[in-house]
Design an enzyme around this catalytic site. Structure first.
Site, PDB file in Angstrom:
ATOM      1  N   ASP B  63       0.876  -1.177   0.000  1.00  0.00           N
ATOM      2  CA  ASP B  63       0.000   0.000   0.000  1.00  0.00           C
ATOM      3  C   ASP B  63       0.912   1.225   0.000  1.00  0.00           C
ATOM      4  O   ASP B  63       1.647   1.452   0.965  1.00  0.00           O
ATOM      5  CB  ASP B  63      -0.883  -0.037   1.258  1.00  0.00           C
ATOM      6  N   VAL B  64       0.890   2.016  -1.082  1.00  0.00           N
ATOM      7  CA  VAL B  64       1.856   3.117  -1.200  1.00  0.00           C
ATOM      8  C   VAL B  64       1.671   4.197  -0.131  1.00  0.00           C
ATOM      9  O   VAL B  64       2.571   4.997   0.100  1.00  0.00           O
ATOM     10  CB  VAL B  64       1.844   3.785  -2.598  1.00  0.00           C
ATOM     11  N   TYR B 155      -9.274  14.693  -5.239  1.00  0.00           N
ATOM     12  CA  TYR B 155      -8.461  14.227  -6.374  1.00  0.00           C
ATOM     13  C   TYR B 155      -7.713  15.411  -6.995  1.00  0.00           C
ATOM     14  O   TYR B 155      -6.507  15.342  -7.239  1.00  0.00           O
ATOM     15  CB  TYR B 155      -9.385  13.554  -7.388  1.00  0.00           C
TER      16      TYR B 155
END
Lengths: 239, 256
Positions: B63-64, B155
Site C-alpha cells: 500500500d503506497v 483528487y
C-alpha cells in the site's frame, strides 16, 4: 495499422539550423523523407541511405510565396511539419524600431501561419505539427521583447488551431531553454555562469536533445498529445 | 519512435502497476526487454502481467500510503536487482463526493494514496536512483490537477500537489542525476473510468465533445508518454508536466 515512417514525409523549416539539422538527422534515421527548407544550404555530409531521402529547398520566411513553394516541394502529403525557422534579435525595448519589431514577428510568427496555411490541404489525417517556441515565450526575456512576444504568439496560434485541424491531426510545441548552439552564443557569453547556476541539470541543452523531443511528438507514441508545449530546459524554468 | 533511444535500464519500479496506465507501462517495458517491478495492493483489482518474462518481473504487495511498507518493498527490489533507475508513480484510486459533506477518511485516503504515496515512493527510491547516475521519476498527475471539477476536490488537490512535488524534486535532485517529470492524462479507457461510468459518476459524451481529438485515450498512449519522459530522449527535460489529454484542457470550444 499506422503508416510506417519510411512512407512519411517531413518538412522542416530552418532545416539547416542546428535544431533543424538535428531533427532532419533523427527523422532520416527513422526512414522519413525530409524536405529541409531554409535560406541557404548548410555544408554537411549525410550517410548514403539518408541522402536519398533528403532534399533541400530554398525558403525565405519573409516571402509569402515561399511557403507555397515549400509545401509544393514536399509533394502531395505532409506527415510531419516542423517549424524551426526563426531569429533571435537582442535589443532593449526602447531601441526596437518598428521595422525590427515587424521583421521579428513576421519571421517567427507570421511565417508559421503562412506555412501551416499552405500545408493544410496536404496534411495527412494523422499529421503532427511541431512549433518551436521558447522559454522566452513563457517567462519573457529581458532585452528580447519582440522575440518573446513572437514565441508567446505561437502558443496562442497552437491553442486555437488545435480545434480546427480535424481528424487525428495534432499540433504541439517545444520550448527550449538555453541550448548550446550559435544562436545563443552571445547570450551565453554575456551571462557567464549565471544561467548554469540556475539550471538544476547544471549544463546547457543540445540541439539533439531538442530534436529528440520533437521526434517523440512526430511519432505514434505521442498520439494523444495535442496542444501541449514541452519545456526542454534542464529545470531552468522550474527554479 | 523514441524507444530506439532507450538505454537498457537497470529496471523500472511501477506503483499501481497491475491495472490501467501502470499496467500498460509494465507491459510496454517488459515487451522491450526491461526489468519491471510492480508495487500494488496485495488484494486489489487487476492481474499480473509477468508471464514469459524470464525473471525480469517482480510483483510486490504494498500500500503506497504506508511509508514503511513502501521502503521495505523498494529495498527488496534494490536487493534483488542491485539497483533500479526508473520510478513510475501511477497508483491511484477514486472517491468522488460533494465537498460540503466529504468524509475525513475519504479526503485523507485520496491525499495519502496519491500525494503522500508518490512522496514515499520517491523518498524510498532515492538511494537506488541517485546511485544509477542517470535516473528518471515519472509521476502521474491528471487534467484534474489543472481544472476545477465538481465532486473531485480531493483528487484535484492531490494531483495539483503531485505537480508541485514534481517541480521541487526536479530542482532538488537534478544534481543527483535524477530527472523528475509528470504526465497529466486526460480521460483514458481504464477499469477506473469504466467503473465510474457504470456507477453514473462519469458521463463520457460531453468529455468526448470537448476533446479536440474526439476520443478517450488508450492506456498504451499514456504509457508511451510516460516512457518517453523516462527515456534518454528526454535527457534535458525535467520538472515538466506533460499533458496527454487530446487537447481537452486547452478548451477553446466554449468560444464557438
Amino acid at each position: 495499422m499506422a503508416v510506417q515512417d519510411h512512407q512519411r514525409t517531413a518538412v522542416v523549416t530552418g532545416g539547416e539550423g542546428s535544431i533543424g539539422q538535428a531533427v532532419a538527422r533523427l527523422l532520416l534515421a527513422r526512414g522519413v523523407r525530409v524536405v529541409s527548407a531554409d535560406l541557404a544550404p548548410a555544408h554537411r555530409r549525410l550517410p548514403a541511405g539518408d541522402a536519398e531521402n533528403f532534399s533541400y529547398t530554398g525558403y525565405d520566411a519573409q516571402d509569402p510565396e515561399s511557403a507555397r513553394a515549400t509545401v509544393a516541394a514536399a509533394g502531395e502529403r505532409i506527415d510531419y511539419l516542423v517549424l524551426a525557422a526563426g531569429i533571435y534579435p537582442a535589443r532593449g525595448f526602447a531601441d526596437i524600431s518598428e521595422d525590427e519589431w515587424q521583421g521579428c514577428l513576421e519571421i517567427n510568427l507570421t511565417a508559421v501561419y503562412r506555412m501551416i496555411n499552405a500545408a493544410l490541404p496536404r496534411l495527412a489525417p494523422d499529421a503532427s505539427i511541431v512549433l518551436v517556441s521558447s522559454i522566452a515565450g513563457l517567462r519573457g526575456s529581458k532585452g528580447h521583447a519582440h522575440y518573446a512576444a513572437s514565441k508567446a504568439g505561437l502558443l496562442g496560434l497552437m491553442r486555437s488551431l488545435m480545434w480546427e485541424l480535424g481528424g487525428q491531426r495534432r499540433i504541439n510545441a517545444v520550448s527550449p531553454g538555453i541550448i548550446d548552439n550559435p544562436m545563443t552564443r552571445p547570450l551565453r557569453e554575456a551571462a557567464g555562469d549565471t544561467i548554469l547556476r540556475s539550471t538544476p541539470l547544471g549544463r546547457y541543452g543540445t540541439a539533439d536533445e531538442v530534436a529528440a523531443v520533437i521526434g517523440f511528438l512526430c511519432s505514434p507514441a505521442a498520439s494523444f498529445i495535442h496542444g501541449e508545449n514541452i519545456s526542454i530546459n534542464g529545470g531552468f524554468y522550474v527554479n | 519512435m523514441s524507444t530506439e533511444n532507450h538505454r537498457q535500464p537497470l529496471g523500472a519500479v511501477i506503483t499501481g502497476g497491475r491495472s490501467g496506465i501502470g499496467r500498460a507501462c509494465a507491459e510496454a517495458l517488459l515487451g522491450r526487454g526491461h526489468r519491471v517491478a510492480v508495487l500494488d495492493l496485495p488484494d486489489g483489482p487487476g492481474t499480473a502481467t509477468g508471464s514469459g518474462t524470464q525473471g525480469r518481473f517482480l510483483q510486490l504487495g504494498c500500500d503506497v500510503s504506508d511509508r514503511e511498507a513502501v521502503a521495505e518493498a523498494l529495498a527488496t527490489v534494490h536487493d534483488r536487482w542491485g539497483g533500479f533507475d526508473v520510478l513510475i508513480n501511477s497508483a491511484g484510486i477514486a472517491r468522488p463526493g460533494p465537498s460540503q459533506t466529504l468524509p475525513a477518511q475519504d479526503w485523507e485516503l485520496m491525499v495519502n494514496v496519491h500525494l503522500s504515496g508518490t512522496m514515499w515512493a520517491c523518498q524510498a527510491a532515492f538511494p537506488a536512483l541517485s546511485a544509477s547516475g542517470r535516473a528518471a521519476i515519472v509521476n502521474l498527475s491528471s487534467v484534474a490537477g489543472r481544472m476545477g471539477m465538481p465532486h473531485r476536490a480531493s483528487y484535484n488537490a492531490a494531483k495539483a500537489g503531485i505537480e508541485g512535488l514534481t517541480r521541487s524534486l526536479a530542482v532538488e535532485w537534478a544534481p543527483h542525476g535524477i530527472r523528475c517529470n509528470a504526465v497529466a492524462p486526460g480521460y483514458v479507457e481504464t477499469s477506473f473510468t469504466e467503473a465510474l461510468a457504470e456507477a453514473g459518476q462519469l458521463d463520457k459524451r460531453p468529455i468526448i465533445q470537448r476533446t479536440p481529438l474526439r476520443r478517450f485515450a488508450r492506456p498504451a498512449e499514456i504509457a508511451e508518454a510516460i516512457l518517453f519522459l523516462a527515456s534518454p530522449a528526454a535527457s534535458f527535460v525535467t520538472g515538466h508536466t506533460l499533458v496527454a489529454d487530446g487537447g481537452l484542457t486547452v478548451d477553446g470550444a466554449w468560444y464557438g
